[in-house]
Design a protein around this motif. Structure first.
Motif, mmCIF file in Angstrom:
data_model
loop_
_atom_site.group_PDB
_atom_site.id
_atom_site.type_symbol
_atom_site.label_atom_id
_atom_site.label_comp_id
_atom_site.label_asym_id
_atom_site.label_seq_id
_atom_site.Cartn_x
_atom_site.Cartn_y
_atom_site.Cartn_z
ATOM 1 N N GLU A 39 5.384 3.964 -7.917
ATOM 2 C CA GLU A 39 3.746 5.274 -8.307
ATOM 3 C C GLU A 39 2.698 4.572 -8.285
ATOM 4 O O GLU A 39 2.017 4.820 -7.359
ATOM 5 N N MET A 40 2.279 4.271 -9.202
ATOM 6 C CA MET A 40 1.224 4.253 -10.383
ATOM 7 C C MET A 40 0.759 2.766 -9.764
ATOM 8 O O MET A 40 -0.283 2.945 -9.154
ATOM 9 N N ALA A 41 1.743 1.964 -9.328
ATOM 10 C CA ALA A 41 1.000 0.412 -8.288
ATOM 11 C C ALA A 41 -0.477 0.873 -7.170
ATOM 12 O O ALA A 41 -0.605 0.000 -6.440
ATOM 13 N N GLY A 42 0.669 1.548 -6.556
ATOM 14 C CA GLY A 42 0.544 1.998 -4.762
ATOM 15 C C GLY A 42 -0.155 3.513 -4.902
ATOM 16 O O GLY A 42 -0.496 4.180 -3.555
ATOM 17 N N LEU A 43 -1.095 3.981 -6.024
ATOM 18 C CA LEU A 43 -2.059 4.961 -5.611
ATOM 19 C C LEU A 43 -2.810 4.239 -4.746
ATOM 20 O O LEU A 43 -3.829 3.310 -4.366
ATOM 21 N N ALA A 44 -3.715 5.563 -4.450
ATOM 22 C CA ALA A 44 -4.735 5.432 -3.293
ATOM 23 C C ALA A 44 -5.902 5.971 -4.370
ATOM 24 O O ALA A 44 -6.138 7.060 -4.820
ATOM 25 N N PRO A 45 -7.263 5.764 -4.096
ATOM 26 C CA PRO A 45 -8.853 6.250 -4.291
ATOM 27 C C PRO A 45 -8.065 7.895 -4.345
ATOM 28 O O PRO A 45 -8.987 8.366 -5.422
ATOM 29 N N ALA A 46 -8.300 8.344 -3.161
ATOM 30 C CA ALA A 46 -7.593 9.713 -3.173
ATOM 31 C C ALA A 46 -6.792 10.851 -3.282
ATOM 32 O O ALA A 46 -6.514 11.916 -3.945
ATOM 33 N N ASP A 47 -5.935 9.750 -3.989
ATOM 34 C CA ASP A 47 -4.821 10.488 -4.779
ATOM 35 C C ASP A 47 -4.931 10.811 -6.555
ATOM 36 O O ASP A 47 -4.848 11.603 -7.354
ATOM 37 N N VAL A 48 -6.363 10.705 -7.170
ATOM 38 C CA VAL A 48 -6.800 10.842 -8.171
ATOM 39 C C VAL A 48 -8.363 12.434 -8.057
ATOM 40 O O VAL A 48 -8.786 12.245 -7.164
ATOM 41 N N ALA A 92 -16.458 2.861 -3.539
ATOM 42 C CA ALA A 92 -17.928 3.117 -2.661
ATOM 43 C C ALA A 92 -17.325 1.718 -2.341
ATOM 44 O O ALA A 92 -18.609 0.970 -1.831
ATOM 45 N N LEU A 93 -16.381 0.363 -3.076
ATOM 46 C CA LEU A 93 -16.383 -0.411 -2.494
ATOM 47 C C LEU A 93 -15.782 -0.217 -1.218
ATOM 48 O O LEU A 93 -15.472 -1.746 -0.508
ATOM 49 N N GLY A 94 -15.405 1.093 -0.414
ATOM 50 C CA GLY A 94 -14.224 1.325 0.618
ATOM 51 C C GLY A 94 -12.712 0.818 1.126
ATOM 52 O O GLY A 94 -12.540 0.849 1.648
ATOM 53 N N TYR A 95 -12.500 0.771 -0.726
ATOM 54 C CA TYR A 95 -10.791 0.042 -0.492
ATOM 55 C C TYR A 95 -9.930 1.435 -0.036
ATOM 56 O O TYR A 95 -10.369 2.240 -0.856
ATOM 57 N N VAL A 96 -8.740 0.908 -0.097
ATOM 58 C CA VAL A 96 -7.528 2.276 0.717
ATOM 59 C C VAL A 96 -6.784 2.312 -0.874
ATOM 60 O O VAL A 96 -5.799 2.679 -0.611
ATOM 61 N N ARG A 97 -6.574 0.875 -1.471
ATOM 62 C CA ARG A 97 -5.978 0.934 -2.454
ATOM 63 C C ARG A 97 -6.665 1.325 -4.071
ATOM 64 O O ARG A 97 -7.725 0.394 -4.192
ATOM 65 N N LEU A 98 -6.185 1.527 -5.109
ATOM 66 C CA LEU A 98 -6.676 1.931 -6.340
ATOM 67 C C LEU A 98 -7.494 0.313 -6.764
ATOM 68 O O LEU A 98 -7.615 0.328 -7.605
ATOM 69 N N PHE A 99 -5.705 -0.134 -6.413
ATOM 70 C CA PHE A 99 -5.623 -1.715 -7.622
ATOM 71 C C PHE A 99 -5.690 -2.548 -6.255
ATOM 72 O O PHE A 99 -4.262 -2.816 -5.786
ATOM 73 N N PRO A 100 -6.078 -2.710 -5.336
ATOM 74 C CA PRO A 100 -6.078 -3.837 -4.519
ATOM 75 C C PRO A 100 -5.601 -4.939 -4.701
ATOM 76 O O PRO A 100 -5.249 -6.208 -3.789
ATOM 77 N N GLU A 101 -6.575 -5.740 -6.175
ATOM 78 C CA GLU A 101 -5.651 -7.258 -6.155
ATOM 79 C C GLU A 101 -3.974 -7.079 -6.440
ATOM 80 O O GLU A 101 -3.735 -8.623 -6.101
ATOM 81 N N LEU A 102 -3.686 -6.140 -6.008
ATOM 82 C CA LEU A 102 -2.001 -5.897 -6.203
ATOM 83 C C LEU A 102 -1.584 -6.148 -4.216
ATOM 84 O O LEU A 102 -0.059 -6.494 -4.441
ATOM 85 N N TYR A 103 -2.443 -5.799 -3.117
ATOM 86 C CA TYR A 103 -1.874 -6.549 -2.493
ATOM 87 C C TYR A 103 -2.392 -8.006 -2.166
ATOM 88 O O TYR A 103 -3.535 -8.261 -2.653
ATOM 89 N N SER A 104 -1.575 -8.561 -0.922
ATOM 90 C CA SER A 104 -2.085 -9.668 -0.468
ATOM 91 C C SER A 104 -1.789 -8.995 1.065
ATOM 92 O O SER A 104 -1.139 -9.688 2.343
ATOM 93 N N PRO A 105 -3.209 -10.010 2.115
ATOM 94 C CA PRO A 105 -3.736 -9.671 3.332
ATOM 95 C C PRO A 105 -2.110 -10.495 4.050
ATOM 96 O O PRO A 105 -2.012 -10.539 5.344
#
Length: 278
Positions: free
Chosen positions: A150-159, A207-220
């Motif tokens: 739940e927390m690891a998958g947050l989006a910035p818009a969820d805050v 501001a950096l335009g990420y769709v994930r609040l913790f982008p380092e937890l995802y791999s492209p």
């Protein structure tokens, strides 16, 4: 049913294991045990838990029921007699580890908070502190008791900002789903997380335009991935090196925080309905 007893217990969390055939899965588990014995170590745990086996066989039973209901002819047999007996709820509660606040306190003495060597070496003491999933999520688990994904998958818009202050909206987003309808809820952003710069972090990520609040937890490079699993793999080495956290289970550390949080509220006299809502 025997197959479930002879495979690595966490095969579903490993992309490498998920692509193997049933026979190959059993061979992997057998080989792991053999290597451990040859090295003079206790063999690793083999086989799925009773609850997991119940769920798998229950899903298969539901599928058979669906096929019959769709008008297809299926032999008159059931998987129910193969399902392990369900544990009594009172027994489950008794077995759950519920760490008290003083047992959780050493978590915040880790180099992640006191100063680490660098972003790639968060377990080693040093002079730097980085705002990231490793920094903010342990606080969220200790203060709010959410599920890992739940927390690891947050989006910035969820805050979000509400009339009662800043909050975290646990809801389905483009990064992940939630467990059920009841899981959709609003949690307050703890004062300590705000003091330590969580809201500024959220704004920087936006501001950096990420769709994930913790982008380092995802791999492209991965089609299927669980940010909660990735976070746990990053956190676990730090936990294992902490002498103050040895009483808590490494394998289910975050789950233990969740139950400890609920128990702490209960002991403090919080209403049961409020605890359930959180």
């Amino acid at each position: 049913r025997n197959h479930f007893n002879e495979i690595p217990p966490r095969w579903g969390q490993s992309a490498r294991l998920r692509v193997l055939s049933p026979k190959e899965l059993r061979e992997v588990a057998a080989r792991q045990c053999q290597l451990a014995i040859q090295a003079g170590k206790p063999p690793p745990k083999v086989g799925l838990s009773g609850a997991t086996i119940r769920r798998h066989l229950g899903n298969l039973d539901l599928f058979l029921h669906h096929v019959r209901s769709s008008g297809h002819e299926v032999a008159d047999w059931t998987l129910r007699i193969l399902r392990p007996k369900k544990k009594d709820k009172a027994l489950i509660r008794h077995e759950q580890i519920k760490p008290a606040p003083e047992e959780v306190r050493p978590l915040f003495d880790l180099p992640i908070y006191t100063g680490c060597k660098g972003p790639l070496e968060p377990s080693l003491p040093g002079g730097q502190v980085f705002h990231s999933a490793l920094y903010f999520l342990p606080m969220a688990f200790a203060y709010l008791g959410p599920r890992r994904h739940e927390m690891a998958g947050l989006a910035p818009a969820d805050v979000v900002e509400t009339v009662n202050g800043w909050a975290i909206h646990i809801r389905t987003n483009e990064n992940r789903r939630i467990k059920n309808v009841q899981s959709d809820r609003i949690l307050p952003v703890p004062d300590e997380m705000q003091r330590l710069g969580f809201l500024q972090y959220v704004e920087a990520i936006k501001a950096l335009g990420y769709v994930r609040l913790f982008p380092e937890l995802y791999s492209p490079f991965l089609e299927e991935q669980d940010a909660g699993d990735r976070f746990y793999k990053d956190l676990r080495p730090a936990i294992e090196k902490s002498e103050g956290l040895q009483s808590l289970p490494f394998d289910r550390f975050i789950h233990a925080l969740r139950h400890g949080f609920a128990n702490t509220l209960k002991q403090a006299g919080a209403d049961e309905a409020v605890i359930n809502d959180i």
